[in-house]
Design an enzyme around this catalytic site. Structure first.
Site, PDB file in Angstrom:
ATOM      1  CG  MET A 102      -1.942  -1.159   1.141  1.00 24.03           C
ATOM      2  SD  MET A 102      -3.506  -0.837   1.954  1.00 24.03           S
ATOM      3  CE  MET A 102      -2.994  -0.516   3.611  1.00 24.03           C
TER       4      MET A 102
ATOM      5  CG  HIS B 206       8.565   0.323   6.038  1.00 27.17           C
ATOM      6  ND1 HIS B 206       8.852  -1.022   6.093  1.00 27.17           N
ATOM      7  CD2 HIS B 206       7.225   0.422   6.239  1.00 27.17           C
ATOM      8  CE1 HIS B 206       7.744  -1.699   6.334  1.00 27.17           C
ATOM      9  NE2 HIS B 206       6.731  -0.855   6.414  1.00 27.17           N
TER      10      HIS B 206
ATOM     11  CG  HIS C 117       7.017  -1.978   2.097  1.00 26.09           C
ATOM     12  ND1 HIS C 117       6.877  -0.859   2.875  1.00 26.09           N
ATOM     13  CD2 HIS C 117       5.806  -2.585   2.094  1.00 26.09           C
ATOM     14  CE1 HIS C 117       5.636  -0.783   3.318  1.00 26.09           C
ATOM     15  NE2 HIS C 117       4.970  -1.809   2.865  1.00 26.09           N
TER      16      HIS C 117
ATOM     17  CD  GLN D  68      -1.905  -8.752   4.214  1.00 23.80           C
ATOM     18  OE1 GLN D  68      -2.752  -7.882   4.165  1.00 23.80           O
ATOM     19  NE2 GLN D  68      -0.624  -8.503   3.969  1.00 23.80           N
TER      20      GLN D  68
ATOM     21  NE  ARG E 237      -2.824   2.033   9.586  1.00 22.01           N
ATOM     22  CZ  ARG E 237      -3.276   0.995   8.856  1.00 22.01           C
ATOM     23  NH1 ARG E 237      -2.629  -0.152   8.863  1.00 22.01           N
ATOM     24  NH2 ARG E 237      -4.363   1.113   8.122  1.00 22.01           N
TER      25      ARG E 237
END
Ligand code: PAF
Length: 294
Positions: A36, A40, A43, A159, A193
């Site tokens: 999304m 950082h 990822h 997930q 976040r």
């Protein structure tokens, strides 16, 4: 399709297919890293994992409205497209897929994937519709990218389990790779976040990792489960890591509750500690397994 330095950028399924076609025709193995954005180092580690296993890597950046509840942060979720593209190019990804909401969910869009019972505890209980939204967008992305394999971070462990169930249940011919959590120096799991945290909150956030590690150490010593977990919850609250959404052990892969007095050494390999706590406006999640040789 456009290109920034050596990286191709596609914004719709047609231009993505044009980029991928010659690679597919020449027999390249294609890996996919869905994100999304607000990228950082966590990822970037997924991109590296993908590169180690495939010839070409597709990275998508799409803030999926269907996985946000009405009072969640869809509107304010960080959107840093130019920086993300530059980071993916530096990491030597091969194509960035940047569909808009209208491309993914055009007028008249109806269908959603219901993922059943796997998501019921933990985030499935706290965020109704969250995993259906993820399964829906990931299925669409899989159909658009048609990768041989896809890499998901263990930071979002639930997930990962949902996606594994999805590809099994829907016979999707995609290998799902789980990649380890990447942590800051104080142990805080990297997350897009985390940028919501004030400097004071950022200091406090590292305590979550310490409390989780000491919880696992005490449980591995055979201390009583209820005592250890309730002591840890008191410690979290004392640090300001509250309210606590969940702080509990679950069995892998079915996420069933662990309702025994003490863990035996043989059980350590099959359970995992899951945490979700609020710190000011920011919801921190983390998970950790026992360090058991396999
Ligand atoms: O993990 C994420 O960033 C998202 O849930 C994903 C898999 C990209 C789906 O929107």
């Amino acid at each position: 399709m456009t290109s920034t330095a050596a990286i191709a950028i596609a914004r719709d399924p047609g231009s993505l297919a044009t980029v991928l076609a010659p690679w597919r025709e020449s027999g390249c193995k294609i890996a996919f890293v869905p994100t999304m954005g607000a990228l950082h180092d966590g990822h970037l580690s997924l991109i590296q994992e993908a590169q180690a296993r495939a010839d070409r890597v597709v990275v998508s950046v799409f803030v999926n409205p269907r996985q946000f509840g009405p009072n969640e942060d869809f509107g304010t979720y960080p959107r840093t497209e130019d920086e993300d593209v530059a980071k993916i190019a530096r990491a030597e990804g091969d194509v960035v897929y940047l569909p808009s909401v209208e491309v993914m969910y055009p007028a008249g869009y109806q269908t959603s994937i219901n993922v059943g019972d796997v998501p019921v505890p933990l985030d499935g209980a706290s965020r109704p519709g969250f995993f259906d939204g993820i399964a829906t967008v990931v299925t669409k992305l899989f159909n658009q990218v048609k990768p041989d394999l896809a890499v998901f971070g263990e930071k979002d462990f639930q997930q990962l389990l949902v996606i594994r169930r999805l590809v099994t249940d829907l016979n999707l011919p995609i290998e799902i790779i789980g990649a380890p959590i990447i942590r800051e120096a104080d142990g805080l799991a990297m997350s897009s976040r985390n940028r919501y945290l004030s400097p004071e909150e950022r200091q406090i956030a590292g305590h979550l990792n310490q409390i989780m590690r000491s919880t696992l150490a005490r449980l591995a010593e055979g201390e009583p489960l209820d005592d250890v977990l309730s002591g840890a919850r008191d410690d979290l609250e004392a640090c300001g890591l509250a309210p606590i959404d969940y702080f509990e052990l679950r069995r892998i892969p079915d996420l069933s509750a662990v309702s025994i007095a003490r863990l035996s050494a043989t059980e350590l390999g099959s359970v995992r500690l899951f945490a979700a706590v609020m710190l000011g406006r920011t919801r921190l999640i983390d998970n950790m397994g026992f360090n058991v040789p396999r």
